[in-house]
Motif scaffolding. Structure first.
Motif, PDB file in Angstrom:
ATOM      1  N   ALA A  75       3.568  -0.952 -23.259  1.00 18.18           N
ATOM      2  CA  ALA A  75       3.380   0.135 -24.221  1.00 18.18           C
ATOM      3  C   ALA A  75       2.825   1.372 -23.540  1.00 18.18           C
ATOM      4  CB  ALA A  75       2.454  -0.318 -25.348  1.00 18.18           C
ATOM      5  N   ILE A  76       3.625   1.996 -22.691  1.00 14.42           N
ATOM      6  CA  ILE A  76       3.205   3.241 -22.051  1.00 14.42           C
ATOM      7  C   ILE A  76       3.231   4.342 -23.104  1.00 14.42           C
ATOM      8  CG2 ILE A  76       3.776   4.936 -20.285  1.00 14.42           C
ATOM      9  CD1 ILE A  76       5.015   2.691 -18.675  1.00 14.42           C
ATOM     10  N   PRO A  77       2.128   5.085 -23.285  1.00 15.92           N
ATOM     11  CA  PRO A  77       2.088   6.085 -24.354  1.00 15.92           C
ATOM     12  C   PRO A  77       2.930   7.305 -24.022  1.00 15.92           C
ATOM     13  CG  PRO A  77       0.089   6.201 -23.036  1.00 15.92           C
ATOM     14  CD  PRO A  77       0.858   4.998 -22.544  1.00 15.92           C
ATOM     15  N   ALA A  78       3.305   8.032 -25.087  1.00 13.15           N
ATOM     16  CA  ALA A  78       3.973   9.312 -24.901  1.00 13.15           C
ATOM     17  C   ALA A  78       2.989  10.313 -24.316  1.00 13.15           C
ATOM     18  CB  ALA A  78       4.516   9.810 -26.236  1.00 13.15           C
ATOM     19  N   THR A  79       3.490  11.182 -23.451  1.00 12.45           N
ATOM     20  CA  THR A  79       2.636  12.176 -22.805  1.00 12.45           C
ATOM     21  C   THR A  79       3.362  13.514 -22.759  1.00 12.45           C
ATOM     22  OG1 THR A  79       3.476  11.850 -20.554  1.00 12.45           O
ATOM     23  CG2 THR A  79       1.711  10.373 -21.302  1.00 12.45           C
ATOM     24  N   PRO A  80       2.617  14.593 -22.550  1.00 13.60           N
ATOM     25  CA  PRO A  80       3.264  15.868 -22.226  1.00 13.60           C
ATOM     26  C   PRO A  80       3.761  15.833 -20.792  1.00 13.60           C
ATOM     27  CG  PRO A  80       0.886  16.089 -22.123  1.00 13.60           C
ATOM     28  CD  PRO A  80       1.150  14.702 -22.631  1.00 13.60           C
ATOM     29  N   PRO A  81       4.414  16.888 -20.316  1.00 10.25           N
ATOM     30  CA  PRO A  81       4.855  16.910 -18.916  1.00 10.25           C
ATOM     31  C   PRO A  81       3.697  16.613 -17.956  1.00 10.25           C
ATOM     32  CG  PRO A  81       5.850  18.720 -20.118  1.00 10.25           C
ATOM     33  CD  PRO A  81       4.871  18.079 -21.059  1.00 10.25           C
ATOM     34  N   TYR A  82       3.971  15.835 -16.923  1.00 13.06           N
ATOM     35  CA  TYR A  82       2.909  15.318 -16.064  1.00 13.06           C
ATOM     36  C   TYR A  82       3.242  15.527 -14.592  1.00 13.06           C
ATOM     37  CZ  TYR A  82       6.253  11.559 -15.458  1.00 13.06           C
ATOM     38  OH  TYR A  82       7.400  10.859 -15.173  1.00 13.06           O
ATOM     39  N   ARG A  83       2.189  15.515 -13.785  1.00 11.98           N
ATOM     40  CA  ARG A  83       2.311  15.428 -12.328  1.00 11.98           C
ATOM     41  C   ARG A  83       1.209  14.507 -11.839  1.00 11.98           C
ATOM     42  NH1 ARG A  83       4.718  17.442  -7.979  1.00 11.98           N
ATOM     43  NH2 ARG A  83       3.557  17.467  -6.019  1.00 11.98           N
ATOM     44  N   ILE A  84       1.592  13.369 -11.275  1.00 12.77           N
ATOM     45  CA  ILE A  84       0.661  12.307 -10.898  1.00 12.77           C
ATOM     46  C   ILE A  84       0.568  12.219  -9.379  1.00 12.77           C
ATOM     47  CG2 ILE A  84       0.286   9.814 -10.940  1.00 12.77           C
ATOM     48  CD1 ILE A  84       1.631   9.750 -13.653  1.00 12.77           C
ATOM     49  N   ASP A  85      -0.647  12.030  -8.900  1.00 12.16           N
ATOM     50  CA  ASP A  85      -0.905  11.807  -7.476  1.00 12.16           C
ATOM     51  C   ASP A  85      -1.783  10.556  -7.387  1.00 12.16           C
ATOM     52  OD1 ASP A  85      -1.258  11.963  -4.792  1.00 12.16           O
ATOM     53  OD2 ASP A  85      -2.403  13.828  -4.789  1.00 12.16           O
ATOM     54  N   ALA A  86      -1.268   9.464  -6.830  1.00  9.33           N
ATOM     55  CA  ALA A  86      -1.970   8.182  -6.924  1.00  9.33           C
ATOM     56  C   ALA A  86      -1.808   7.358  -5.659  1.00  9.33           C
ATOM     57  CB  ALA A  86      -1.465   7.391  -8.129  1.00  9.33           C
ATOM     58  N   ASP A  87      -2.784   6.477  -5.434  1.00  8.00           N
ATOM     59  CA  ASP A  87      -2.708   5.421  -4.424  1.00  8.00           C
ATOM     60  C   ASP A  87      -2.491   4.093  -5.146  1.00  8.00           C
ATOM     61  OD1 ASP A  87      -3.207   7.189  -2.334  1.00  8.00           O
ATOM     62  OD2 ASP A  87      -5.375   6.948  -2.505  1.00  8.00           O
ATOM     63  N   ARG A 124       0.866  -1.177   0.000  1.00  4.98           N
ATOM     64  CA  ARG A 124       0.000   0.000   0.000  1.00  4.98           C
ATOM     65  C   ARG A 124       0.904   1.228   0.000  1.00  4.98           C
ATOM     66  NH1 ARG A 124      -2.787  -3.684  -0.692  1.00  4.98           N
ATOM     67  NH2 ARG A 124      -4.801  -4.236   0.247  1.00  4.98           N
ATOM     68  N   LEU A 125       0.839   2.016  -1.064  1.00  8.03           N
ATOM     69  CA  LEU A 125       1.704   3.179  -1.182  1.00  8.03           C
ATOM     70  C   LEU A 125       0.922   4.383  -1.683  1.00  8.03           C
ATOM     71  CD1 LEU A 125       4.879   1.672  -2.930  1.00  8.03           C
ATOM     72  CD2 LEU A 125       4.657   2.313  -0.530  1.00  8.03           C
ATOM     73  N   LYS A 126       1.303   5.542  -1.220  1.00  6.31           N
ATOM     74  CA  LYS A 126       0.878   6.810  -1.804  1.00  6.31           C
ATOM     75  C   LYS A 126       2.067   7.351  -2.589  1.00  6.31           C
ATOM     76  CE  LYS A 126      -2.532   8.081   1.728  1.00  6.31           C
ATOM     77  NZ  LYS A 126      -3.683   8.010   0.804  1.00  6.31           N
ATOM     78  N   VAL A 127       1.839   7.666  -3.862  1.00  6.53           N
ATOM     79  CA  VAL A 127       2.935   8.030  -4.760  1.00  6.53           C
ATOM     80  C   VAL A 127       2.610   9.338  -5.463  1.00  6.53           C
ATOM     81  CG1 VAL A 127       4.314   7.316  -6.749  1.00  6.53           C
ATOM     82  CG2 VAL A 127       3.492   5.599  -5.134  1.00  6.53           C
ATOM     83  N   THR A 128       3.583  10.217  -5.537  1.00  6.72           N
ATOM     84  CA  THR A 128       3.497  11.371  -6.423  1.00  6.72           C
ATOM     85  C   THR A 128       4.694  11.307  -7.363  1.00  6.72           C
ATOM     86  OG1 THR A 128       4.754  12.845  -4.962  1.00  6.72           O
ATOM     87  CG2 THR A 128       2.363  12.762  -4.660  1.00  6.72           C
ATOM     88  N   ALA A 129       4.468  11.670  -8.609  1.00  3.61           N
ATOM     89  CA  ALA A 129       5.534  11.622  -9.608  1.00  3.61           C
ATOM     90  C   ALA A 129       5.338  12.754 -10.597  1.00  3.61           C
ATOM     91  CB  ALA A 129       5.537  10.273 -10.333  1.00  3.61           C
ATOM     92  N   SER A 130       6.433  13.303 -11.077  1.00  2.43           N
ATOM     93  CA  SER A 130       6.379  14.345 -12.091  1.00  2.43           C
ATOM     94  C   SER A 130       7.562  14.167 -13.027  1.00  2.43           C
ATOM     95  CB  SER A 130       6.410  15.734 -11.451  1.00  2.43           C
ATOM     96  OG  SER A 130       7.605  15.923 -10.714  1.00  2.43           O
ATOM     97  N   GLY A 131       7.358  14.554 -14.278  1.00  2.00           N
ATOM     98  CA  GLY A 131       8.413  14.408 -15.266  1.00  2.00           C
ATOM     99  C   GLY A 131       7.957  14.887 -16.624  1.00  2.00           C
ATOM    100  N   PRO A 132       8.841  14.817 -17.633  1.00  2.00           N
ATOM    101  CA  PRO A 132       8.505  15.352 -18.955  1.00  2.00           C
ATOM    102  C   PRO A 132       7.699  14.411 -19.830  1.00  2.00           C
ATOM    103  CG  PRO A 132      10.800  14.668 -18.889  1.00  2.00           C
ATOM    104  CD  PRO A 132      10.273  14.491 -17.497  1.00  2.00           C
ATOM    105  N   ASP A 133       7.803  13.072 -19.620  1.00  5.23           N
ATOM    106  CA  ASP A 133       7.140  12.154 -20.546  1.00  5.23           C
ATOM    107  C   ASP A 133       7.070  10.768 -19.907  1.00  5.23           C
ATOM    108  OD1 ASP A 133       6.196  10.611 -22.613  1.00  5.23           O
ATOM    109  OD2 ASP A 133       7.716  11.190 -24.063  1.00  5.23           O
ATOM    110  N   LEU A 134       5.836  10.238 -19.745  1.00  7.92           N
ATOM    111  CA  LEU A 134       5.665   8.929 -19.119  1.00  7.92           C
ATOM    112  C   LEU A 134       6.258   7.792 -19.946  1.00  7.92           C
ATOM    113  CD1 LEU A 134       2.105   8.706 -17.507  1.00  7.92           C
ATOM    114  CD2 LEU A 134       4.310   8.383 -16.399  1.00  7.92           C
ATOM    115  N   SER A 135       6.365   7.966 -21.259  1.00  9.62           N
ATOM    116  CA  SER A 135       6.871   6.865 -22.083  1.00  9.62           C
ATOM    117  C   SER A 135       8.309   6.513 -21.740  1.00  9.62           C
ATOM    118  CB  SER A 135       6.765   7.215 -23.573  1.00  9.62           C
ATOM    119  OG  SER A 135       7.616   8.306 -23.903  1.00  9.62           O
ATOM    120  N   ALA A 136       9.004   7.375 -20.979  1.00 10.61           N
ATOM    121  CA  ALA A 136      10.367   7.052 -20.551  1.00 10.61           C
ATOM    122  C   ALA A 136      10.401   5.814 -19.672  1.00 10.61           C
ATOM    123  CB  ALA A 136      10.977   8.245 -19.809  1.00 10.61           C
ATOM    124  N   PHE A 137       9.235   5.415 -19.087  1.00 12.27           N
ATOM    125  CA  PHE A 137       9.179   4.243 -18.219  1.00 12.27           C
ATOM    126  C   PHE A 137       8.968   2.943 -18.997  1.00 12.27           C
ATOM    127  CE2 PHE A 137       8.156   7.675 -15.319  1.00 12.27           C
ATOM    128  CZ  PHE A 137       8.902   7.349 -14.208  1.00 12.27           C
TER     129      PHE A 137
END
Length: 669
Positions: free
Chosen positions: A279-291, A259-272
């Motif tokens: 097949a993680i899609p390309a994205t614009p810069p992002y800021r994610i807040d997730a459980d 069980r984790l609470k995660v925040t992440a930010s970066g220029p493009d999710l497809s880097a993962f």
């Protein structure tokens, strides 16, 4: 008479047996006492170093890997004895790049004697100081921390109920996966453990710092499936992404129960992609807040409001990875959604590297970025997206849309696709089948009541445009990029428009009516009544042909012929205008639109001056136009008066498009 003496036999046996029993008891007590004294002497005088060499030989022989105990050995007697070794070195298998699995200044091992008889064996506790642990995975999935001869049996790894490392380092190396990570571990004054991580995971740079809260046995849970993992918090970077997290991993540091609470930010999710192998899609810069919650080979990600570019998304995703293929199922909503943020996902080349832009050429406008489907076979997907509010849609005038996208065994299907745009709607389906490096694309859509004023560029001349457009499009093609699909595309585009308004200035310029155009430019534009507009544009092998394109207003009748080459991105259309009024400066000449899509040229056909080409061409379009009439609707849903357009076309064969009563002015020209 003489009397007999009583018998003496039994009394004599008893008297003889009792001394013998006493002697035996004295012997047993003496031997027991002697053994006890010897045991006490052994405990008091025992030298633990006597066991060093036997232990070295036994471990080396049983695992095939050398154990060296260079320092002194000590111990503590108990039902769970503790042995302490100094100067420990235990070798890795011969195939490993790192020579030693374990090097430690001092290591203490508490043995569960009963647990040593089970499989896997159970070690009560290990405490290490100044330890360096080198874990390694071979290309054939052998693991250096497995102790069978082939390093392939998970049961050969003992369960360690408690593992504490003070001032040590753990390195994990998997050359085939381009992973090399080092973790420096230390103890904190409050009993917590600090872990600093640096290296590369599947080629991605990793830097992290985390704290396991209030648990000196933090790492011990890694080898005991039943031991609860301590709470943890941390932050770090993975590639260009910045990540913070807090929560708890599953028992034994397993994924299940995390069980984790995660925040992440970066220029493009497809880097993962390399790390996730999906097949993680390309994205614009992002800021994610997730459980994140993981149970039984299934991860559930609840996305709280998070941003991607100027868009704001939330929803949930379920990732199943227990079988042979991973599968992602989810539902997301966006409010707002900026269409520009979908550009990378759709292969837009706005941010492509300069070298790639140079190869594509500055005059190309169709997207040439190759489809990236290499990871499609690794994952299945079922994703629904509701874009509640679309902003910055530009000329597309999209207000909202929704779709369901299913990726299964390399084929992506988008169905249904529903778009609210320009005051009307578009409904359709799309499928993309992976074929090696290329894809086969098939699409169909039907659009209704799109408002012309919202589709045309916003200029003074087009603001006056009113009316609703209906139609359909079908397209299929195979290629390695969107431009390649269009270049080989086959299908048909059909457009129809009922009664409305259109800029008179545009019509006069189209008919090269210089006098009328000057008057409108000097005195202001006005709107003409649009009676009907229809177009049939078949697409064959990337060639779009104007099979039937007619615009009829109360001022001018226009026919368009020609074609567009989607492969070469070249236009070759001719506009034939037949004005219905008379003007001194009218030239009745076809107008050519030719050249590349990015910069077409407009020219007048001087040889055709005075010819009634429009009427002749329109006559040949009667049958194609008749098939389009059912597509034209007014705002109330009734058929528009396109039949009148057809009657005008027929009449134009001998008397001009508007009949004999309008031909006299033309004859005087």
């Amino acid at each position: 008479m003489m009397s007999r003496a009583p018998p003496q036999g039994p009394r004599s046996n008893v008297s003889v047996g009792r001394p013998a029993l006493r002697r035996a008891l004295r012997t047993i007590l003496a031997v027991g006492g002697l053994l006890l004294v010897l045991a006490l002497l052994l405990v008091l005088l025992f030298e633990w170093n006597w066991l060093r060499r036997p232990i070295e030989r036994w471990v080396t022989a049983s695992t095939g890997r050398e154990l060296l105990l260079a320092g002194d050995m000590s111990g503590r007697w108990s039902l769970k004895p503790t042995l302490t070794f100094r100067g420990v070195r235990y070798a890795n298998p011969a195939w490993a790049e790192q020579p030693y699995l374990l090097e430690a200044e001092e290591i203490s091992v508490t043995i569960d004697l009963g647990g040593m008889l089970r499989r896997p064996r159970v070690v009560e506790a290990i405490e290490a100081r100044g330890a360096r642990i080198a874990l390694e995975t071979a290309a054939d999935d052998r693991r250096s921390w497995r102790f069978d001869a082939s390093q392939s049996d998970p049961a050969s790894v003992p369960v360690i109920r408690r593992l504490a490392i003070d001032g040590g380092e753990v390195r994990y190396l998997d050359a085939a996966a381009r992973t090399d990570v080092r973790a420096r571990i230390g103890s904190m004054s409050d009993g917590s453990s600090s872990i600093d991580v640096a290296g590369h995971a599947r080629g991605m740079p990793v830097v992290a710092s985390l704290v396991t809260i209030g648990a000196t046995e933090a790492l011990g849970a890694a080898t005991d499936p039943g031991a609860p993992a301590p709470a943890l918090r941390g932050k770090g970077t993975l590639g260009d992404a910045r990540i913070t997290f807090s929560g708890r991993l599953g028992p034994g540091y397993a994924a299940n129960g995390t069980r984790l609470k995660v925040t992440a930010s970066g220029p493009d999710l497809s880097a993962f992609r390399p790390l996730a192998r999906a097949a993680i899609p390309a994205t614009p810069p992002y800021r994610i807040d997730a459980d994140v919650a993981i149970e039984q080979d299934r991860a559930t990600i609840v996305l709280r409001p998070s941003t991607f570019g100027a868009s704001r998304l939330q929803g949930s995703l379920d990732l199943s990875y227990g079988g042979g293929r991973a599968k992602v199922v989810g539902r997301m909503s966006a409010d707002p959604l900026d269409l520009a943020d979908l550009g990378p996902l759709m292969g837009a080349a706005g941010d492509r590297p300069a070298a790639q832009a140079a190869r594509q050429g500055p005059r190309r406008i169709l997207p040439q970025v190759p489809f990236d489907t290499a990871l499609w076979p690794n994952v299945d997907m079922d994703l629904t997206l509701d874009a509640v509010r679309v902003v910055d849609a530009g000329r597309w005038a999209i207000d909202a849309f929704s779709f369901r996208a299913v990726l299964e065994e390399g084929t992506l299907t988008v169905s249904p696709l529903s778009i609210s745009m320009a005051g009307g709607s578009v409904a359709g389906n799309l499928s993309i089948e992976r074929r090696g490096k290329a894809v086969m694309l098939r699409s169909d859509a039907r659009f209704q009541r799109l408002q012309l004023a919202r589709l045309l560029p916003s200029t003074d001349a087009t603001k006056a445009g009113l009316g609703q457009v209906n139609g359909s499009v079908e397209l299929s093609g195979e290629g390695t990029s969107p431009a390649g699909v269009l270049a080989a595309g086959n299908g048909r585009l059909v457009l129809a428009m009922g009664p409305g308004k259109i800029s008179n200035l545009l019509l006069e310029v189209a008919g090269l009516d210089g006098g009328e155009a000057v008057r409108f430019l000097l005195g202001g534009d006005r709107r003409s009544e649009l009676r009907c507009a229809v177009a049939a544009l078949p697409v064959r092998a990337g060639m779009v042909t104007a099979e039937a394109v007619v615009i009829d207003t109360d001022d001018t009748l226009i026919a368009i012929t020609g074609s567009a080459d989607l492969k070469a991105e070249q236009l070759d259309f001719t506009l034939h205008a037949q004005p219905k009024d008379w003007s001194l400066f009218s030239v009745r000449s076809p107008i050519h639109f030719r050249g590349p899509f990015s910069r077409p040229r407009v020219s007048v056909d001087a040889k055709a001056l005075g010819l009634r080409a429009a009427a002749t061409i329109l006559l040949g379009l009667v049958n194609p136009l008749a098939a389009l009439i059912p597509l034209v609707e007014t705002g109330g849903g009734e058929d528009a008066d396109c039949r009148e357009l057809l009657r005008g076309v027929k009449a134009g064969a001998g008397a001009g498009p508007a009949g004999k009563d309008r031909q006299a002015p033309a004859q005087r020209r």
